[in-house]
Write a protein that holds these residues in place. Structure first.
Motif, PDB file in Angstrom:
ATOM      1  N   VAL A 184     -49.919   8.052  35.644  1.00 32.48           N
ATOM      2  CA  VAL A 184     -49.748   8.367  36.593  1.00 32.48           C
ATOM      3  C   VAL A 184     -47.358   8.215  36.765  1.00 32.48           C
ATOM      4  O   VAL A 184     -47.278   7.626  36.197  1.00 32.48           O
ATOM      5  N   ASN A 185     -46.796   9.592  37.612  1.00 30.32           N
ATOM      6  CA  ASN A 185     -45.327   9.143  37.518  1.00 30.32           C
ATOM      7  C   ASN A 185     -44.893   9.000  38.658  1.00 30.32           C
ATOM      8  O   ASN A 185     -44.669   9.963  39.193  1.00 30.32           O
ATOM      9  N   LEU A 186     -44.995   7.625  38.937  1.00 32.17           N
ATOM     10  CA  LEU A 186     -44.578   8.009  40.992  1.00 32.17           C
ATOM     11  C   LEU A 186     -43.102   6.769  40.954  1.00 32.17           C
ATOM     12  O   LEU A 186     -42.959   5.702  39.673  1.00 32.17           O
ATOM     13  N   ILE A 187     -42.903   6.485  41.485  1.00 29.73           N
ATOM     14  CA  ILE A 187     -41.654   5.657  41.845  1.00 29.73           C
ATOM     15  C   ILE A 187     -41.253   5.097  44.008  1.00 29.73           C
ATOM     16  O   ILE A 187     -41.342   5.758  44.552  1.00 29.73           O
ATOM     17  N   HIS A 188     -41.210   4.321  43.340  1.00 32.40           N
ATOM     18  CA  HIS A 188     -40.359   3.589  45.051  1.00 32.40           C
ATOM     19  C   HIS A 188     -39.467   3.474  46.145  1.00 32.40           C
ATOM     20  O   HIS A 188     -38.642   3.788  45.001  1.00 32.40           O
ATOM     21  N   ARG A 189     -39.342   4.132  47.301  1.00 28.19           N
ATOM     22  CA  ARG A 189     -38.757   4.298  48.344  1.00 28.19           C
ATOM     23  C   ARG A 189     -36.992   3.780  47.491  1.00 28.19           C
ATOM     24  O   ARG A 189     -36.246   4.223  47.251  1.00 28.19           O
ATOM     25  N   ASP A 190     -37.464   2.181  47.879  1.00 22.77           N
ATOM     26  CA  ASP A 190     -36.439   1.383  47.638  1.00 22.77           C
ATOM     27  C   ASP A 190     -35.671   1.815  46.124  1.00 22.77           C
ATOM     28  O   ASP A 190     -34.701   1.421  46.521  1.00 22.77           O
ATOM     29  N   ASP A 191     -36.543   1.631  45.169  1.00 27.88           N
ATOM     30  CA  ASP A 191     -35.508   2.209  43.747  1.00 27.88           C
ATOM     31  C   ASP A 191     -35.061   3.279  43.577  1.00 27.88           C
ATOM     32  O   ASP A 191     -33.952   3.738  42.935  1.00 27.88           O
TER      33      ASP A 191
END
Length: 279
Positions: A184-191
């Motif tokens: 998976v290639n995901l990122i959190h909104r905070d980052d």
């Protein structure tokens, strides 16, 4: 001197970004393309404007939206854009307004869908020919912005966005075919918000950055756990990885000296579990 930022497209990411910048003392203008969204944005404290980009026109209620130090473009392609190849034309309409009002710095929110699935790690420059029409449309839009000498553009290619009300378990519900075990290639909104903020604060322009959590667990592990802790049906998984790519964000980490709050998407599942437990 306070920085003025205009966010073209205040959706799930743009509105949260605007609120964060307001707390830092920046002047923030945001645009939406519907009356309902306009009312929501006004309540947030962000100065609300109506801006609707079409392939042949740009409708703006007040040109003062474009009186800004930095324009952030956060309007992803729609299905219609991709089929008709109209998304790059929409960006051309925005570019004309940027030139007209002499904006010098543009930050374009793009996506890792611009990369071809090569069953390998990909860095900036490894785009190839994206499988999805949205990826091809974004790649054309990036080029239009980066090649324009009238202003400086930095492009951020975010992985899939997670965080807060976006429970990843819902992404795989109702699948009629097995879910491939690709990384998976995901990122959190905070980052995402911290990355955008640092690029503006550190005045980093003329660059293209990948932005995805450095760790890439398999879809089987990630979505099975997300479904379990959310008390949702666990989908059928395949051992086959299918076609995939692994997004490398080393360039971003080095340029910003950036430390992800969520090194792995699995870190976010701890929050999902706590939230489910409280309910």
């Amino acid at each position: 001197m306070r920085t003025t930022v205009s966010i073209l497209g205040c959706g799930w990411l743009g509105t949260a970004l605007g609120r964060s910048l307001l707390r830092k003392g920046w002047k923030v203008k945001g645009s939406v393309a519907s009356t309902q969204s306009y009312n929501r944005l006004e309540v947030s404290g962000i100065s609300a404007f109506y801006v609707k980009a079409k392939a042949q026109s740009l409708t703006v209620d007040y040109n003062s939206f474009f009186n800004t130090d930095v324009l952030i473009i956060s309007i992803p392609p729609t299905r219609t854009d991709c089929v008709e190849d109209s998304y790059p034309k929409k960006i051309e309409q925005v570019i004309a307004k940027v030139e007209e009002l002499n904006i010098k710095k543009v930050l374009f929110i793009s996506s890792t869908s611009v990369y071809e699935s090569k069953n390998a790690e990909v860095k900036e420059g490894d785009e190839g020919t994206p499988e999805k029409a949205s990826g091809r449309a974004l790649l054309k839009a990036e080029k239009l912005l980066l090649d324009n000498p009238a202003f400086q553009t930095t492009v951020i290619r975010f992985g899939g966005l997670i965080g807060y009300d976006r429970n990843p378990a819902r992404f795989v519900q109702g699948k009629n075919t097995p879910v491939f075990d690709a990384p998976v290639n995901l990122i959190h909104r905070d980052d995402c918000i911290n990355i955008i903020t640092q690029i503006i604060e550190k005045n980093i322009w003329g660059e293209v950055f990948n932005a995805s959590s450095p760790e890439h667990p398999g879809r089987n592990e990630f979505y099975a756990k997300a479904a379990k802790i959310s008390d949702m049906p666990i989908p059928v998984f395949s051992k086959d990885k299918g076609s995939y790519k692994v997004i490398n964000s080393d360039k971003l980490i080095e340029a910003l000296d950036f430390k992800f709050a969520y090194q792995s998407p699995m870190d976010y599942l701890k929050e999902v579990e706590e939230w489910a437990y409280r309910i």
